[in-house]
Design an enzyme around this catalytic site. Structure first.
Site, PDB file in Angstrom:
ATOM      1  N   HIS A 136       0.844  -1.192   0.000  1.00 48.11           N
ATOM      2  CA  HIS A 136       0.000   0.000   0.000  1.00 48.11           C
ATOM      3  C   HIS A 136       0.883   1.248   0.000  1.00 48.11           C
ATOM      4  O   HIS A 136       1.962   1.247   0.577  1.00 48.11           O
ATOM      5  CB  HIS A 136      -0.924  -0.006   1.229  1.00 48.11           C
ATOM      6  N   GLU A 139       1.183   8.115  -3.321  1.00 50.29           N
ATOM      7  CA  GLU A 139       2.296   8.604  -4.138  1.00 50.29           C
ATOM      8  C   GLU A 139       1.944   9.886  -4.873  1.00 50.29           C
ATOM      9  O   GLU A 139       0.935   9.950  -5.572  1.00 50.29           O
ATOM     10  CB  GLU A 139       2.666   7.503  -5.146  1.00 50.29           C
ATOM     11  N   HIS A 167      -3.207   3.789  -2.907  1.00 49.42           N
ATOM     12  CA  HIS A 167      -3.478   2.341  -2.954  1.00 49.42           C
ATOM     13  C   HIS A 167      -3.693   1.852  -1.523  1.00 49.42           C
ATOM     14  O   HIS A 167      -2.749   1.793  -0.732  1.00 49.42           O
ATOM     15  CB  HIS A 167      -2.291   1.605  -3.599  1.00 49.42           C
ATOM     16  N   ASN A 238      -9.917  -5.907  -5.435  1.00 46.05           N
ATOM     17  CA  ASN A 238     -10.079  -7.146  -4.641  1.00 46.05           C
ATOM     18  C   ASN A 238     -11.514  -7.196  -4.165  1.00 46.05           C
ATOM     19  O   ASN A 238     -11.833  -6.682  -3.083  1.00 46.05           O
ATOM     20  CB  ASN A 238      -9.219  -7.094  -3.363  1.00 46.05           C
ATOM     21  N   HIS A 289      -4.281  -3.975 -12.610  1.00 42.67           N
ATOM     22  CA  HIS A 289      -4.198  -2.738 -11.817  1.00 42.67           C
ATOM     23  C   HIS A 289      -2.756  -2.402 -11.458  1.00 42.67           C
ATOM     24  O   HIS A 289      -2.494  -1.372 -10.847  1.00 42.67           O
ATOM     25  CB  HIS A 289      -5.007  -2.875 -10.527  1.00 42.67           C
ATOM     26  N   GLY A 290      -1.823  -3.280 -11.793  1.00 43.90           N
ATOM     27  CA  GLY A 290      -0.433  -3.023 -11.430  1.00 43.90           C
ATOM     28  C   GLY A 290       0.494  -3.813 -12.340  1.00 43.90           C
ATOM     29  O   GLY A 290       0.049  -4.525 -13.254  1.00 43.90           O
ATOM     30  N   ALA A 291       1.796  -3.670 -12.058  1.00 45.61           N
ATOM     31  CA  ALA A 291       2.785  -4.416 -12.831  1.00 45.61           C
ATOM     32  C   ALA A 291       2.803  -5.869 -12.374  1.00 45.61           C
ATOM     33  O   ALA A 291       3.069  -6.773 -13.163  1.00 45.61           O
ATOM     34  CB  ALA A 291       4.151  -3.785 -12.630  1.00 45.61           C
TER      35      ALA A 291
HETATM   36  N1  LIG Z   1       3.516   3.564  -8.240  1.00 46.45           N
HETATM   37  C1  LIG Z   1       3.779   2.576  -7.359  1.00 46.45           C
HETATM   38  N2  LIG Z   1       3.311   1.335  -7.615  1.00 46.45           N
HETATM   39  C2  LIG Z   1       3.575   0.363  -6.727  1.00 46.45           C
HETATM   40  C3  LIG Z   1       4.307   0.585  -5.545  1.00 46.45           C
HETATM   41  N3  LIG Z   1       4.383  -0.588  -4.849  1.00 46.45           N
HETATM   42  C4  LIG Z   1       3.705  -1.500  -5.576  1.00 46.45           C
HETATM   43  N4  LIG Z   1       3.207  -0.935  -6.701  1.00 46.45           N
HETATM   44  C5  LIG Z   1       2.336  -1.552  -7.720  1.00 46.45           C
HETATM   45  O1  LIG Z   1       1.052  -1.671  -7.164  1.00 46.45           O
HETATM   46  C6  LIG Z   1       0.528  -2.980  -7.357  1.00 46.45           C
HETATM   47  C7  LIG Z   1      -0.241  -3.362  -6.102  1.00 46.45           C
HETATM   48  O2  LIG Z   1      -0.558  -4.709  -6.070  1.00 46.45           O
HETATM   49  P1  LIG Z   1      -1.569  -5.403  -5.036  1.00 46.45           P
HETATM   50  O3  LIG Z   1      -1.650  -6.815  -5.494  1.00 46.45           O
HETATM   51  O4  LIG Z   1      -1.024  -5.255  -3.679  1.00 46.45           O
HETATM   52  O5  LIG Z   1      -2.869  -4.707  -5.122  1.00 46.45           O
HETATM   53  C8  LIG Z   1       1.732  -3.867  -7.618  1.00 46.45           C
HETATM   54  O6  LIG Z   1       1.418  -4.860  -8.549  1.00 46.45           O
HETATM   55  C9  LIG Z   1       2.788  -2.926  -8.155  1.00 46.45           C
HETATM   56  O7  LIG Z   1       2.883  -3.003  -9.540  1.00 46.45           O
HETATM   57  C10 LIG Z   1       4.789   1.906  -5.300  1.00 46.45           C
HETATM   58  O8  LIG Z   1       5.443   2.189  -4.278  1.00 46.45           O
HETATM   59  N5  LIG Z   1       4.497   2.860  -6.226  1.00 46.45           N
HETATM   60 MN    MN Z   2      -4.221  -3.906  -3.634  1.00 44.72          MN
END
Ligand SMILES: Nc1nc2c(ncn2[C@@H]2O[C@H](COP(=O)(O)O)[C@@H](O)[C@H]2O)c(=O)[nH]1
Ligand code: MN
Length: 376
Positions: A136, A139, A167, A238, A289-291
């Site tokens: 979480h 940023e 997040h 989620n 939603h993320g990398a």
């Molecule tokens: N911009 C940022 N993105 C981040 C950071 N730490 C993680 N992440 C990305 O967020 C998702 C969150 O995944 P979740 O499964 O916990 O919901 C993760 O996949 C990363 O790509 C950050 O510090 N800054």
């Molecule tokens: Mn999450």
């Protein structure tokens, strides 16, 4: 619809290319879940990675409810705001000091006011306005590049503008709900059972609470930075939702908000704002939603030495940004190198017609936790 006969498997639709970094263990988990009773369809996205009770970065459609696919952080999501603050007025070190108030959480009065009249109110104010641990974050970001000028302009965004990406989820409330139901989930809950109805009511409250939490965090950050803010989108990733006659479980898969979804990279790479069209039915109305994780937390401790000089260096990023994280384990576990390349994730989503980037955002201040006693 009825249950599939024993041995039947849900169709798994992967939305990633050969260039995506996908661990074999995550694919094994997908295949295991595909054989669960009542599972009818699964969409897997390029951020896919192994999780505790099933893979993360996927959407699962079933004729019953599997709380373990949602996990403890019910309602976790990403909210993106435009900050009404010119970049030249953002002095990084001063802003970092001011953002330390995020550690405190909301006051009881603020929390009660924010929750009043929302479906999250019955869960109570405890923990509201706090981020929580793990990945979480809150940023401050700057628009670094625009791919869709018309959409960016319609959203009032230009290169150099500042945004805030929050997040967070339902904190201890979601975790309590999950633990309370743990013993009863193994073959899924039939939707009309008392256990399912109880879970659905608590889930709805946790999801609403999480949304209020992101808003409170953002309001407190904007107040600290002495500026106004405007919500661009809030996309949960989620949660459980009705989908046709079935139940859609999103685990690390975003439900777009009015056709928009943030895609977070890491504190050391770009994040993106995506436009999400209706897309193919097999994507189950969901998108990354993320990398996504490339290395799990334990592996990161083997990759980064726990020495002072390395830790200090990690508090500054290649973008010239700052990382606020006084928890030394967390600093290592959440390093940028723990995550996949977000540009590849976006490229894969675009190639399947699931999303297109509107703009890219570079991290300026990533707030996680600071050494100050919080309220909760
Ligand atoms: N911009 C940022 N993105 C981040 C950071 N730490 C993680 N992440 C990305 O967020 C998702 C969150 O995944 P979740 O499964 O916990 O919901 C993760 O996949 C990363 O790509 C950050 O510090 N800054
Ligand atoms: Mn999450």
């Amino acid at each position: 619809m009825g249950n599939p006969p024993i041995g039947a498997r849900a169709e798994v639709c992967p939305f990633y290319s050969d260039a995506a970094w996908i661990e074999g263990r995550a694919v094994d988990q997908l295949n295991e879940v595909a054989a669960w009773p009542g599972m009818t369809a699964i969409a897997a996205f390029p951020d896919l990675h192994p999780g505790r009770h099933g893979p993360v970065g996927a959407a699962f459609l079933a004729d019953r409810i599997y709380p373990q696919l949602i996990g403890p952080d019910i309602g976790c999501g990403m909210a993106l705001f435009r900050l009404d603050l010119p970049r030249r007025r953002l002095k990084l070190d001063k802003a970092v000091r001011r953002l330390e108030v995020l550690q405190d959480g909301a006051t009881p009065d603020e929390a009660a006011m924010a929750l009043a009249g929302t479906p999250g109110a019955p869960l109570g104010p405890h923990g509201l306005g706090t981020l929580g641990g793990g990945n979480h974050f809150c940023e401050v970001q700057a628009v670094a590049g625009i791919s869709d000028p018309a959409r960016a302009a319609a959203l009032g965004l230009a290169r150099g503008d500042l945004c805030l990406l929050v997040h967070s989820g339902s904190r201890g409330h979601g975790a309590g709900i999950f633990t309370g139901i743990e013993a009863r989930w193994s073959v899924g809950l039939t939707p009309d059972s008392d256990a399912a109805q109880d879970y659905l009511a608590l889930h709805a409250a946790a999801q609403a609470w999480a949304r209020v939490n992101r808003r409170v965090l953002a309001d407190r950050a904007a107040e600290a930075l002495r500026c106004d803010l405007r919500l661009l989108c809030d996309a949960p990733h989620n949660h459980l939702a009705r989908h046709g006659a079935g139940w859609l479980h999103r685990k690390g898969a975003a439900a777009p908000d009015r056709g928009l979804a943030p895609l977070a990279g890491s504190r050391e790479s770009l994040s993106y704002l995506l436009t999400v069209p209706k897309g193919p039915a097999q994507a189950l109305g969901s998108v990354s939603h993320g990398a996504g994780r490339r290395f799990d937390r334990a592996a990161m401790h083997g990759r980064i030495p726990r020495v002072k000089s390395t830790q200090e260096a990690m508090r500054q990023t290649a973008f010239g940004g700052r990382v606020v994280c006084t928890d030394r384990d967390l600093l290592i576990e959440e390093a940028g190198s723990a995550y996949k390349d977000p540009a590849q994730v976006v490229a894969d989503l675009a190639s399947f017609g699931l999303a297109a980037p509107i703009l890219a955002l570079e991290p300026l201040i990533t707030f996680k936790t600071c050494a100050r006693e919080g309220r909760t």
